[in-house]
Design an enzyme around this catalytic site. Structure first.
Site, mmCIF file in Angstrom:
data_model
loop_
_atom_site.group_PDB
_atom_site.id
_atom_site.type_symbol
_atom_site.label_atom_id
_atom_site.label_comp_id
_atom_site.label_asym_id
_atom_site.label_seq_id
_atom_site.Cartn_x
_atom_site.Cartn_y
_atom_site.Cartn_z
ATOM 1 C CE1 TYR A 92 -4.016 2.059 0.581
ATOM 2 C CE2 TYR A 92 -2.676 3.192 2.210
ATOM 3 C CZ TYR A 92 -3.813 3.134 1.435
ATOM 4 O OH TYR A 92 -4.742 4.152 1.507
ATOM 5 C CB THR B 24 -13.908 4.279 4.018
ATOM 6 O OG1 THR B 24 -12.618 3.673 3.876
ATOM 7 C CG2 THR B 24 -13.766 5.790 4.086
#
Length: 260
Positions: free
Chosen positions: A159, A194
């Site tokens: 990431y 989220t």
């Protein structure tokens, strides 16, 4: 669902393509853009949620299936903007995946999956935007990176690599496209609650309050707060901003790594 259009919206008359728009930060951006007067192509692979969002937003939004890693799909998505709304002024490369793994336990396939979605997807999105935005006389590309595009975090090798790449590609694109009136900037959210985070942590809801307590503002961010920043960069209010990082992290990057 009714949507209140903000008077004197900063995005009045603009047409935007937003990836990863079916939920989370992407959906928040789509709602904010429409509220600011824009028309939006909401793109994603989660068709049911994407169609639902477009239905909520009415005539100002259409849904387009788009796998951001599929090179051939990008011209179809940008053409949809022209077909539906006549042009394309803004591309928001928001689609992304999060993956936690210790370095020595990270499989190459998992590393490559993150790179394909986050990094290659953004590259393809920027490349596909050049032609339509040039035809429109200029525009804005907003690439969603992360605070992990500014510094590292344990267990996020893939990431972090992808988000650093987005930051770098943004600067190169800004230098190449400035004379066409195309601005390119990166957004660096901190901890935001989220579905992407939930998915990366196994699918069960996770209370991120403990993370929020570690930053200056004492809380995690909301998708709406990131959407407001993205809308600013899409608007003419940011007309002299290009090649830059815009951070919304509650103060996470204001500190250093010394432990007390």
């Amino acid at each position: 669902m009714s949507l209140t259009v903000l008077p004197g919206g900063r995005l009045e008359g603009k047409v935007a393509l937003i990836t990863g728009a079916a939920r989370g930060q992407g959906a928040a951006a789509a709602r904010r853009f429409v509220a600011e007067g824009a028309r939006v192509v909401a793109a994603d692979i989660v068709d049911e949620l994407g169609e639902k969002l477009a239905g909520e937003l009415g005539d100002a939004c259409v849904y387009q299936h788009l796998d951001v890693t599929d090179e051939a799909a990008w011209p179809v998505a940008t053409a949809r903007a022209a077909e539906a709304f006549g042009k394309l002024d803004v591309v928001v490369n928001n689609a992304g995946v999060l993956f936690f793994s210790a370095l020595e336990q990270t499989k190459l396939a998992d590393y490559e999956r993150v790179i394909r979605v986050n990094q290659i997807g953004t590259f393809l999105g920027m490349r596909a935007a050049v032609g339509p935005l040039t035809e429109a006389g200029g525009g804005s590309i907003v690439n969603v990176s992360s605070v992990e595009g500014l510094a590292g975090m344990p267990y996020l090798t893939a990431y972090t690599a992808s988000k650093f790449a987005i930051r770098g590609m943004t600067k190169v694109a800004a230098l190449e496209l400035g004379d066409r009136g195309i601005r390119v900037n990166s957004v660096h959210p901190g901890a935001v609650d989220t579905q992407m985070v939930t998915d990366a942590l196994g699918g069960a809801p996770v209370d991120l309050a403990f993370v929020g307590k570690k930053v200056a503002l004492g809380r995690v961010g909301s998708a709406d707060e990131i959407a407001a920043l993205v809308a600013f960069l899409a608007s003419d209010d940011s007309s002299y901003c290009t090649g830059s990082e815009f951070v919304a992290d509650g103060g996470a990057t204001a500190t250093h790594a010394l432990k007390v």
